[in-house]
Design a protein around this motif. Structure first.
Motif, PDB file in Angstrom:
ATOM      1  N   MET A   6       0.826  -1.208   0.000  1.00  0.00           N
ATOM      2  CA  MET A   6       0.000   0.000   0.000  1.00  0.00           C
ATOM      3  C   MET A   6       0.858   1.255   0.000  1.00  0.00           C
ATOM      4  O   MET A   6       0.372   2.346  -0.298  1.00  0.00           O
ATOM      5  N   ILE A   7       2.126   1.120   0.389  1.00  0.00           N
ATOM      6  CA  ILE A   7       3.012   2.275   0.503  1.00  0.00           C
ATOM      7  C   ILE A   7       3.800   2.429  -0.794  1.00  0.00           C
ATOM      8  O   ILE A   7       4.525   1.519  -1.199  1.00  0.00           O
ATOM      9  N   THR A   8       3.639   3.565  -1.457  1.00  0.00           N
ATOM     10  CA  THR A   8       4.356   3.821  -2.709  1.00  0.00           C
ATOM     11  C   THR A   8       5.589   4.671  -2.441  1.00  0.00           C
ATOM     12  O   THR A   8       5.764   5.222  -1.349  1.00  0.00           O
ATOM     13  N   ASP A   9       6.422   4.796  -3.461  1.00  0.00           N
ATOM     14  CA  ASP A   9       7.650   5.576  -3.278  1.00  0.00           C
ATOM     15  C   ASP A   9       7.388   7.079  -3.195  1.00  0.00           C
ATOM     16  O   ASP A   9       8.301   7.860  -2.923  1.00  0.00           O
ATOM     17  N   LEU A  62      10.700  -1.896  13.079  1.00  0.00           N
ATOM     18  CA  LEU A  62      12.101  -2.014  12.648  1.00  0.00           C
ATOM     19  C   LEU A  62      12.236  -2.966  11.469  1.00  0.00           C
ATOM     20  O   LEU A  62      13.096  -2.765  10.599  1.00  0.00           O
ATOM     21  N   MET A  63      11.375  -3.983  11.417  1.00  0.00           N
ATOM     22  CA  MET A  63      11.417  -4.935  10.320  1.00  0.00           C
ATOM     23  C   MET A  63      11.111  -4.275   8.980  1.00  0.00           C
ATOM     24  O   MET A  63      11.559  -4.725   7.922  1.00  0.00           O
ATOM     25  N   LEU A  64      10.349  -3.173   9.014  1.00  0.00           N
ATOM     26  CA  LEU A  64       9.964  -2.496   7.768  1.00  0.00           C
ATOM     27  C   LEU A  64      11.035  -1.544   7.249  1.00  0.00           C
ATOM     28  O   LEU A  64      10.997  -1.137   6.084  1.00  0.00           O
ATOM     29  N   LEU A  65      11.971  -1.166   8.099  1.00  0.00           N
ATOM     30  CA  LEU A  65      12.920  -0.108   7.742  1.00  0.00           C
ATOM     31  C   LEU A  65      13.739  -0.411   6.488  1.00  0.00           C
ATOM     32  O   LEU A  65      13.888   0.475   5.633  1.00  0.00           O
ATOM     33  N   PRO A  66      14.292  -1.634   6.323  1.00  0.00           N
ATOM     34  CA  PRO A  66      15.083  -1.878   5.107  1.00  0.00           C
ATOM     35  C   PRO A  66      14.279  -1.701   3.825  1.00  0.00           C
ATOM     36  O   PRO A  66      14.777  -1.152   2.837  1.00  0.00           O
ATOM     37  N   ARG A  80      14.983   1.083   0.920  1.00  0.00           N
ATOM     38  CA  ARG A  80      15.214   0.735  -0.486  1.00  0.00           C
ATOM     39  C   ARG A  80      14.236   1.464  -1.400  1.00  0.00           C
ATOM     40  O   ARG A  80      14.586   1.855  -2.516  1.00  0.00           O
ATOM     41  N   GLN A  81      13.021   1.654  -0.917  1.00  0.00           N
ATOM     42  CA  GLN A  81      12.000   2.310  -1.735  1.00  0.00           C
ATOM     43  C   GLN A  81      12.182   3.823  -1.766  1.00  0.00           C
ATOM     44  O   GLN A  81      11.603   4.506  -2.599  1.00  0.00           O
TER      45      GLN A  81
END
Length: 332
Positions: A95-98, A115-119, A123-124
């Motif tokens: 759902m999250i775009t750049d 924290l798991m989402l940070l990488p 990258r995005q």
């Protein structure tokens, strides 16, 4: 079993306990407000420049606050929505775009789900704004902008339940939303457009033309009509009134139920031979169709009346309105 720390309910002051909570949370808010600085301005600048939406996320109590912040932002001109960080790791991250900015809330700054989402977010290329109570935390260090919402103490005497900290987070979210609102020049009309079903939306969006009676539903008679003809018109249209118009349809008078009562109690008046021109109210108060319905309500209240003819710029009658129409539309 009675807890050894339990108070005697008969002597315990609930009000004193409540006041201590308020005092503690006020101290926390003042501490956070004193730290508003360039980081706050940087967060606002990134959100204002966002080409997509502000994605708010948080776990537990911080998640509830993040959800409310997203709702406040969205209703005040900053497109935003909430994503649960646990669900994001199982597909909702799509759902999250750049083009989006991410606002992540975690008082500890160490919530595993965030924290798991940070990488992936890095990258995005999503700008990350963190709201934590620990400037040295992992989340704060990873963010482009960090908003410090640390408080001197939680209002919970056990320092376990998030209380002062969640209040500070909520206030910080409100501060962001209002600062952005002011920067955008967001108006009450803009707010109403995003709240069409609410009371403010009705007050700011509903026009008289939306609630008035028009066309054949307008009770109207000519100036040379008899009082009997006027009463027949009032009975047919059932609005408690009739407008009186000239040959061009312009308003010249109004006759209402109130006028009828006064006419019937006038011993000098022969109702069988009376003409409407003899008993009508001349040059009555009127309103234009493009005005807001709330303006009609205000006019009725000021003039102590319950019905209004609706006219155009040339005073031609285009509608009729009474207080019941405004009540049904929930304007009053």
């Amino acid at each position: 079993m009675v807890h050894p720390a339990a108070h005697d309910v008969a002597t315990f002051s609930f009000a004193d306990a409540g006041r201590r909570v308020f005092a503690t949370e006020v101290d926390g808010l003042q501490a956070v407000a004193a730290r508003l600085d360039g980081e706050f301005s940087a967060a606002c600048a990134r959100m204002l420049a966002c080409r997509g939406r502000v994605v708010c996320t948080g776990m537990g109590k911080s998640g509830h606050i993040a959800r409310k912040i997203a709702a406040t932002l969205a209703s005040t001109g900053t497109p935003a929505f909430y994503v649960h960080p646990g669900e994001a790791g199982h597909g909702d991250l799509g759902m999250i775009t750049d083009a989006d900015v991410v606002l992540a809330l975690s008082y500890s700054g160490e919530s595993d789900e965030i924290l798991m989402l940070l990488p992936v977010l890095k990258r995005q290329g999503n700008p990350l704004i963190a709201m934590t109570g620990r400037p040295t935390s992992t989340l704060a260090a990873a963010a482009e902008v960090h908003l410090d919402i640390s408080v001197p103490a939680e209002a919970c005497p056990l320092a376990l339940a998030p209380t002062s900290s969640t209040t500070a987070s909520l206030a910080m979210g409100d501060a962001l939303a209002v600062a952005l609102l002011e920067a955008r020049g967001f108006t009450a009309d803009d707010f109403a457009r995003s709240h069409p079903a609410g009371a403010l939306g009705r007050r700011l969006l509903l026009h008289i033309r939306d609630v008035m009676h028009g066309g054949d539903a307008i009770p109207a008679v000519a100036a040379d009509a008899s009082l009997a003809d006027a009463l027949m018109e009032m009975s047919r249209k059932r609005l408690g009134m009739t407008v009186v118009v000239d040959d061009a349809g312009r308003l010249i008078g109004l006759f209402t139920d109130g006028d009828l009562r006064r006419t019937l109690t006038d011993p000098a008046m022969d109702v069988r031979s009376a003409r409407i021109a003899d008993v009508m109210t001349r040059d009555p108060t009127s309103v234009e169709a493009d005005a807001l319905a709330v303006e009609a309500a205000r006019l009725m209240e000021t003039r102590k009346i319950t019905m209004l003819p609706v006219v155009d710029g040339d005073r031609r009658v285009v509608g009729a309105l009474n207080i019941q129409d405004l009540l049904r539309a929930r304007v009053v």
